[in-house]
Design an enzyme around this catalytic site. Sequence first.
Site, mmCIF file in Angstrom:
data_model
loop_
_atom_site.group_PDB
_atom_site.id
_atom_site.type_symbol
_atom_site.label_atom_id
_atom_site.label_comp_id
_atom_site.label_asym_id
_atom_site.label_seq_id
_atom_site.Cartn_x
_atom_site.Cartn_y
_atom_site.Cartn_z
ATOM 1 N N GLY A 219 0.814 -1.210 0.000
ATOM 2 C CA GLY A 219 0.000 0.000 0.000
ATOM 3 C C GLY A 219 0.847 1.258 0.000
ATOM 4 O O GLY A 219 1.957 1.298 -0.540
ATOM 5 N N SER A 220 0.334 2.284 0.639
ATOM 6 C CA SER A 220 0.959 3.610 0.537
ATOM 7 C C SER A 220 2.306 3.727 1.224
ATOM 8 O O SER A 220 3.015 4.722 1.018
ATOM 9 C CB SER A 220 0.007 4.677 1.081
ATOM 10 O OG SER A 220 -1.115 4.808 0.227
#
Length: 495
Positions: A219-220
Amino acid sequence: MNKPLRAVAIFCGLLVLGLLIRANWLQYVRAPELASDTKNRRVQIEQFATPRGDIIVGGRAVTGSKETETTDLKYKRTYVDGPMYAPVTGYASQAQGMTLLEKTYDGILTGKDDRLAFQRFADVVSGEGRRAGSVVTTIDPKAQKAAWDGLTDLKGARGAVVALDPQTGKVLAMVSAPSYDPSAFAGSTFKESDRFVELDKKKNKPLANRALRETYPPGSTFKILTAAAALEHGIVTDVDARTDAVSPYPLPQSTNKIGSEAGDAVCNKASMKTAMQHSCNNVFLDAASKLGQDKMRETAEKFGFNEDVYSDDFGDLLATKSLYPEDLDKPGTALTGMGQGSLTSTPMQMALVTAGIANDGKVMQPYVVDEVKGPDLDTLEKTEPAVMSEAVSAETAQKVQEMMEFTAKEGSARRAQIDGITVGGKTGTAQRGVDVHDEVPYGWFVSYGKKDDGSSVAVAVFIDPTDMDISRADISGGGLGAPIAKSVMKAVLKS
């Protein structure tokens, strides 16, 4: 001698010759293999005939041995705080075998290592019996407990925490939850075997080592690597300058547009620093798209992706490879910029990325064993810090640090702030795959802390909230992972 008798004699002679060849083959060629075969009961009897050596954490043994009363295997393993240290120690079971440190350093812990040959001879002469060595780990007990308490306080959470010393590569904490107590099946009774089978069948996989052996979309949190790649390859030169990345971002060769939680007003054509602060997807999608798959993969591999994190010398501590795939199309490449698509990572790998950024672009080889000692506490082996790679330049790493520290002060990583400590952080919420809308996402958080005296720590926290009683809206790396990372950093830097 008539012909039939001669034939019988020759046949009998060949049989005897065959038996002699077979006996010599077994005695001289296959003897070492048979002598070490785990199915050879004598091997097990010898292996558990004496107390095992200890695995040491913070100067204290977290393992022991005790005499059994029901089998010919005289001693079985015991563990202190077994579930908390299981991802480090592994288990040594009379019935189930061995894993992790127990397996890799079995020769030392049983006293059978070749380096202890003279010691064994001396012990026989003195009548002391075989004595074992010990394994001294790099684990910081305060950091390990902070990580364990943080994860287990999230009732029902599956997850992992890894903390590294960025300057040396020492593993300061490595926790996986839910976990198991290796003492519960250390023996060979039917009851203990049943306990192992029960653990193995559980849906929440307590026997899994999520820190080393499980991979997930990062993810981020991967945006810190995307930022490093963009700066290193000149796609971005000024982290404060506005970009031309629109929000929502039109995915290349697709009708899909990808927005951001922070909203289009904040993220549209935002600078990379602002995009890191609010975790805007568009800027990192655009950066990855402009870099292309080859430059993105090149940078990822310099941080450890597609490589063995541990060398072969670490045996059973080898981590599952984190993957930046080959032959990505343009949409797939863009998605990796925000840590999605077919990209996968272990928590150890994201801790390595964070540590590399914190260490001015230099990624150190991680290690969990500091020293191996003999029975008389003489040092047989000492691990020296080693550079794994120069992932990016110091200038690039310092610009990413600037953005991460701004994100911790003014952005989504604020919950990791510690008074008197310079903290950089990045949140992450990762979808489990493409078009998986009904499943809860993963929560990630990566951070580092630095003191003025130069000491530092990097932390990666991964949380799978599948079994938690929590709404989808409350699942975030900042909300769930940042407090854990903060407590681990405090344990290391304020102890």
